[in-house]
Design an enzyme around this catalytic site. Sequence first.
Site, PDB file in Angstrom:
ATOM      1  N   LYS A   1      -0.806  -5.405   6.214  1.00 34.09           N
ATOM      2  CA  LYS A   1      -0.560  -4.918   4.853  1.00 34.09           C
ATOM      3  C   LYS A   1       0.931  -5.043   4.553  1.00 34.09           C
ATOM      4  O   LYS A   1       1.761  -4.534   5.297  1.00 34.09           O
ATOM      5  CB  LYS A   1      -0.940  -3.426   4.772  1.00 34.09           C
TER       6      LYS A   1
ATOM      7  N   LYS B   1      -1.423  -3.888  10.562  1.00 31.95           N
ATOM      8  CA  LYS B   1      -2.608  -3.795   9.690  1.00 31.95           C
ATOM      9  C   LYS B   1      -2.703  -5.003   8.761  1.00 31.95           C
ATOM     10  O   LYS B   1      -3.660  -5.138   8.013  1.00 31.95           O
ATOM     11  CB  LYS B   1      -2.522  -2.542   8.811  1.00 31.95           C
TER      12      LYS B   1
HETATM   13  N1  C2G Z   1      -8.248   6.349  -1.358  1.00 34.47           N
HETATM   14  C1  C2G Z   1      -9.167   6.953  -2.215  1.00 34.47           C
HETATM   15  N2  C2G Z   1      -9.427   6.403  -3.417  1.00 34.47           N
HETATM   16  C2  C2G Z   1      -8.788   5.262  -3.800  1.00 34.47           C
HETATM   17  C3  C2G Z   1      -7.848   4.655  -2.958  1.00 34.47           C
HETATM   18  C4  C2G Z   1      -7.583   5.217  -1.723  1.00 34.47           C
HETATM   19  O1  C2G Z   1      -9.763   8.000  -1.870  1.00 34.47           O
HETATM   20  N3  C2G Z   1      -9.073   4.729  -5.029  1.00 34.47           N
HETATM   21  C5  C2G Z   1      -8.002   6.978  -0.055  1.00 34.47           C
HETATM   22  C6  C2G Z   1      -8.370   6.072   1.118  1.00 34.47           C
HETATM   23  O2  C2G Z   1      -9.767   6.141   1.392  1.00 34.47           O
HETATM   24  C7  C2G Z   1      -7.544   6.700   2.246  1.00 34.47           C
HETATM   25  C8  C2G Z   1      -6.289   7.200   1.499  1.00 34.47           C
HETATM   26  O3  C2G Z   1      -6.623   7.240   0.099  1.00 34.47           O
HETATM   27  O4  C2G Z   1      -8.225   7.805   2.821  1.00 34.47           O
HETATM   28  C9  C2G Z   1      -5.101   6.292   1.699  1.00 34.47           C
HETATM   29  O5  C2G Z   1      -5.484   4.993   1.282  1.00 34.47           O
HETATM   30  P1  C2G Z   1      -4.545   3.751   1.717  1.00 34.47           P
HETATM   31  O6  C2G Z   1      -3.128   4.091   1.429  1.00 34.47           O
HETATM   32  O7  C2G Z   1      -5.146   2.502   1.185  1.00 34.47           O
HETATM   33  O8  C2G Z   1      -4.694   3.818   3.305  1.00 34.47           O
HETATM   34  P2  C2G Z   1      -5.401   2.747   4.262  1.00 34.47           P
HETATM   35  O9  C2G Z   1      -4.762   1.433   4.084  1.00 34.47           O
HETATM   36  O10 C2G Z   1      -6.857   2.926   4.071  1.00 34.47           O
HETATM   37  O11 C2G Z   1      -4.926   3.257   5.705  1.00 34.47           O
HETATM   38  O12 C2G Z   1      -5.516   4.740  10.119  1.00 34.47           O
HETATM   39  C10 C2G Z   1      -6.026   4.793   8.809  1.00 34.47           C
HETATM   40  C11 C2G Z   1      -5.175   3.955   7.888  1.00 34.47           C
HETATM   41  O13 C2G Z   1      -3.827   4.345   7.927  1.00 34.47           O
HETATM   42  C12 C2G Z   1      -5.696   4.096   6.471  1.00 34.47           C
END
Ligand code: C2G
Length: 129
Positions: free
Chosen positions: A46, A44
């Site tokens: 990340k 990803k």
């Molecule tokens: N999220 C949220 N509000 C935020 C930050 C994050 O609602 N201020 C939600 C994101 O939309 C996601 C979840 O928290 O549904 C996890 O966010 P991340 O850890 O950033 O995950 P991400 O990198 O989006 O990975 O296959 C899908 C991926 O694994 C998602």
Amino acid sequence: MKKVITYGTYDLFHVGHLNIIKRAKELGDYLIVAVSSDKFNEIKGKKCAIPDNERMEIVKAIKYVDEVISEDSWDQKIEDIKKYDIDVFVMGDDWKGKFDFLKEYCEVVYLSRTPDISTTKIKKELKLK
Ligand code: C2G
């Protein structure tokens, strides 16, 4: 029993992560959270501050979470939905539309993100690289 699943990295766990997990659980009776492995995060692009085993431990400790699995690839979602007999797939709406292809397997729900909080913001404030 209505089963819900959601996916994420959950690095530097914060209230935005908690809110989506809490609201995902409210959509059913049993919530599975798939936490991205370090290996998958490399794909990803990340870089996590916290290693995958610790990110999984933290998510496992949340009262809304019934089960934690590892997310190791983009295309395990269909297999997971079948394997775990999932009724509802939930993601934050930064992903809106990206997972509509799952609609033939289960309900797809995008929930509004929590404003003004993100792992990137925390890293910036802590001056982490
Ligand atoms: N999220 C949220 N509000 C935020 C930050 C994050 O609602 N201020 C939600 C994101 O939309 C996601 C979840 O928290 O549904 C996890 O966010 P991340 O850890 O950033 O995950 P991400 O990198 O989006 O990975 O296959 C899908 C991926 O694994 C998602």
